[in-house]
Design a protein around this motif. Structure first.
Motif, mmCIF file in Angstrom:
data_model
loop_
_atom_site.group_PDB
_atom_site.id
_atom_site.type_symbol
_atom_site.label_atom_id
_atom_site.label_comp_id
_atom_site.label_asym_id
_atom_site.label_seq_id
_atom_site.Cartn_x
_atom_site.Cartn_y
_atom_site.Cartn_z
ATOM 1 N N VAL A 12 85.254 43.416 11.884
ATOM 2 C CA VAL A 12 86.348 42.484 11.614
ATOM 3 C C VAL A 12 87.305 43.074 10.579
ATOM 4 O O VAL A 12 88.512 42.895 10.648
ATOM 5 N N ALA A 13 86.750 43.781 9.589
ATOM 6 C CA ALA A 13 87.587 44.336 8.518
ATOM 7 C C ALA A 13 86.903 45.528 7.876
ATOM 8 O O ALA A 13 85.673 45.606 7.823
ATOM 9 N N GLN A 14 87.736 46.443 7.396
ATOM 10 C CA GLN A 14 87.251 47.560 6.580
ATOM 11 C C GLN A 14 87.981 47.465 5.246
ATOM 12 O O GLN A 14 89.198 47.536 5.200
ATOM 13 N N LEU A 15 87.211 47.277 4.172
ATOM 14 C CA LEU A 15 87.808 47.020 2.863
ATOM 15 C C LEU A 15 87.621 48.244 1.971
ATOM 16 O O LEU A 15 86.504 48.592 1.600
ATOM 17 N N GLU A 16 88.737 48.875 1.657
ATOM 18 C CA GLU A 16 88.701 50.093 0.853
ATOM 19 C C GLU A 16 89.063 49.775 -0.582
ATOM 20 O O GLU A 16 89.516 48.682 -0.879
ATOM 21 N N GLY A 17 88.875 50.731 -1.461
ATOM 22 C CA GLY A 17 89.336 50.541 -2.835
ATOM 23 C C GLY A 17 88.351 50.962 -3.893
ATOM 24 O O GLY A 17 88.741 51.291 -5.006
ATOM 25 N N HIS A 18 87.040 50.949 -3.576
ATOM 26 C CA HIS A 18 86.082 51.461 -4.563
ATOM 27 C C HIS A 18 86.179 52.983 -4.606
ATOM 28 O O HIS A 18 86.371 53.638 -3.581
ATOM 29 N N ASP A 19 86.016 53.546 -5.818
ATOM 30 C CA ASP A 19 86.134 54.998 -5.993
ATOM 31 C C ASP A 19 84.794 55.717 -5.927
ATOM 32 O O ASP A 19 84.721 56.922 -6.144
ATOM 33 N N ASP A 20 83.735 54.964 -5.690
ATOM 34 C CA ASP A 20 82.393 55.549 -5.643
ATOM 35 C C ASP A 20 81.572 54.683 -4.693
ATOM 36 O O ASP A 20 82.092 53.708 -4.133
ATOM 37 N N ARG A 21 80.294 54.988 -4.542
ATOM 38 C CA ARG A 21 79.515 54.260 -3.540
ATOM 39 C C ARG A 21 79.538 52.750 -3.782
ATOM 40 O O ARG A 21 79.547 52.290 -4.926
ATOM 41 N N ALA A 22 79.612 51.993 -2.694
ATOM 42 C CA ALA A 22 79.572 50.529 -2.777
ATOM 43 C C ALA A 22 78.114 50.110 -2.624
ATOM 44 O O ALA A 22 77.450 50.486 -1.655
ATOM 45 N N TRP A 23 77.627 49.358 -3.597
ATOM 46 C CA TRP A 23 76.206 49.006 -3.623
ATOM 47 C C TRP A 23 75.903 47.668 -2.990
ATOM 48 O O TRP A 23 74.877 47.490 -2.361
ATOM 49 N N HIS A 24 76.759 46.691 -3.234
ATOM 50 C CA HIS A 24 76.337 45.327 -2.916
ATOM 51 C C HIS A 24 77.547 44.443 -2.650
ATOM 52 O O HIS A 24 78.629 44.704 -3.172
ATOM 53 N N ARG A 358 82.434 46.742 4.793
ATOM 54 C CA ARG A 358 82.852 46.410 6.158
ATOM 55 C C ARG A 358 82.382 44.992 6.496
ATOM 56 O O ARG A 358 81.289 44.600 6.069
ATOM 57 N N VAL A 359 83.220 44.292 7.213
ATOM 58 C CA VAL A 359 82.871 42.940 7.648
ATOM 59 C C VAL A 359 82.707 42.967 9.159
ATOM 60 O O VAL A 359 83.509 43.592 9.870
ATOM 61 N N TRP A 360 81.658 42.297 9.652
ATOM 62 C CA TRP A 360 81.279 42.365 11.060
ATOM 63 C C TRP A 360 81.051 40.968 11.609
ATOM 64 O O TRP A 360 80.717 40.045 10.868
ATOM 65 N N LYS A 361 81.164 40.867 12.935
ATOM 66 C CA LYS A 361 80.907 39.603 13.599
ATOM 67 C C LYS A 361 79.972 39.860 14.786
ATOM 68 O O LYS A 361 80.127 40.855 15.489
ATOM 69 N N VAL A 362 79.016 38.972 14.960
ATOM 70 C CA VAL A 362 78.140 39.040 16.133
ATOM 71 C C VAL A 362 78.758 38.187 17.230
ATOM 72 O O VAL A 362 79.036 37.010 17.021
#
Length: 365
Positions: A12-24, A358-362
């Motif tokens: 559904v969406a790809q959200l960028e902006g963190h400069d390092d690994r996204a944890w949670h 990333r946001v996903w839909k089933v």
């Protein structure tokens, strides 16, 4: 993807902006806000709503604000209070930050005012080393945290963002990876590098204690998730399996199922209500999403059906209804979380080592 599955997973969406690994990531339970945290020490907030574009995704996500947390190290986990007004951050600097918006005392704010300044209302100090996980109880009165220092702390929330430590639980022999609260009762679960899960309750004499240790995993237990009805607990492990534990008595849980569908460590699981796909007669326990080091997201439908050996008895059934490989390209997926808000039961988000959310839909196949 040779077998035909009843559902598919769509981005559904790809959200960028963190400069390092996204944890949670954490979905606000009351407002259309998604929070993410990262090794870059920031928390990013996004709002979402129905898209006006006829083509493309049905939901539109937009970045509202970035909170520079001031934590000295990685922000490993985030958790919203049930009211959706307070956000807790757990950091490798060993502290927990409690965040709220200035002037949040007025009426129910909508997502639009989430741009208002988020401030650190309280800093909870006590852990000696990296804090790994943080979680609010269903009432919002209690906050649990755990750490590489092998302890689990339980904090009571008082007015004006004042927190009091109610107990330091030193039951695990190794790094504690995760804490999770029962959806309706004050039962706490913790998972550890010592391969066990511990369950705790409050003693009437004011002390929290461990009432059961769940063993069976062959390696680190990374993740925990209670079923929406509270009768089951799922655990994800470094042994590549997910175990389902059933509450057979008030203070007794036992393993009733083992799910095998991953090639590497299961780092994160989330158990949501799901949306029915006309699955026949099994009483649905909802959908369990799992992910980890193999980059695969599995969505399992769990139910209760007749036991194969003795049809007069009931047992837990599981099947994969949707699956996607390389969800974050070649990177580990660190987290998967279902949206808890009504009407969004088929929506979940993931965070990866690629720094993306990333946001996903089933959706039915």
């Amino acid at each position: 993807m040779n077998q035909e599955l009843p559902a598919k997973i769509e981005q559904v969406a790809q959200l960028e902006g963190h400069d390092d690994r996204a944890w949670h990531v954490a979905w606000n339970p009351a407002r259309p806000i998604l929070a993410s945290c990262s090794a870059d020490k920031n928390v990013r907030l996004y709002n979402y709503g129905a898209s006006s574009q006829p083509e493309g995704p049905s939901l539109n996500f937009s970045h509202i604000t970035t909170i520079p947390t001031g934590h000295a190290k990685t922000v490993r986990a985030v958790a919203w209070s049930p009211s959706g007004k307070t956000l807790a951050t757990a950091s490798f600097d060993s502290n927990i930050g409690i965040w709220a918006q200035e002037g949040e005392e007025d009426d129910e704010g909508d997502a639009a005012n989430a741009t208002g300044e988020w401030e650190c209302m309280s800093l909870l100090e006590g852990h000696e080393t990296e804090c790994k996980s943080v979680a609010y109880s269903s009432s919002g009165n209690l906050l649990a945290s755990c750490s590489r220092d092998k302890t689990v702390w339980i904090w009571e929330a008082h007015p004006d963002y004042d927190f009091e430590c109610m107990g330091v639980l030193m039951e695990h022999s190794q790094d504690v990876k995760c804490v999770a609260w029962h959806p309706t009762e004050e039962i706490l679960a913790s998972a550890s590098y010592d391969d066990t899960i511990k369950l705790y309750i409050d003693d009437p004499q004011e002390d929290w204690f461990c009432f059961q240790t769940l063993t069976g995993h062959d390696s680190t237990v990374w993740a925990l998730a209670f079923s929406p009805d509270g009768r089951y607990l799922a655990s994800g492990s470094d042994d590549c399996t997910i175990r389902i534990w059933e509450r057979v008595q008030e203070h007794k849980w036992e393993c009733v199922d083992v799910l095998e569908g991953h090639e590497r460590s299961v780092y994160s699981i989330s158990w949501g209500k799901g949306k029915g796909l006309d699955n026949g007669d099994t009483a649905s326990l909802g959908w369990l999403a799992s992910t980890g080091g193999d980059g695969i997201i599995n969505v399992w439908e769990l139910g209760v059906g007749p036991n194969a050996k003795d049809p007069s008895k009931k047992s837990v059934t599981h099947k994969i209804i949707a699956k996607i490989p390389q969800a974050h390209d070649v990177h580990d997926v660190n987290c998967v979380v279902w949206c808890p808000r009504k009407g969004f039961e088929d929506l979940f988000a993931t965070a990866g080592d690629d720094g993306l959310v990333r946001v996903w839909k089933v959706a039915p196949s």
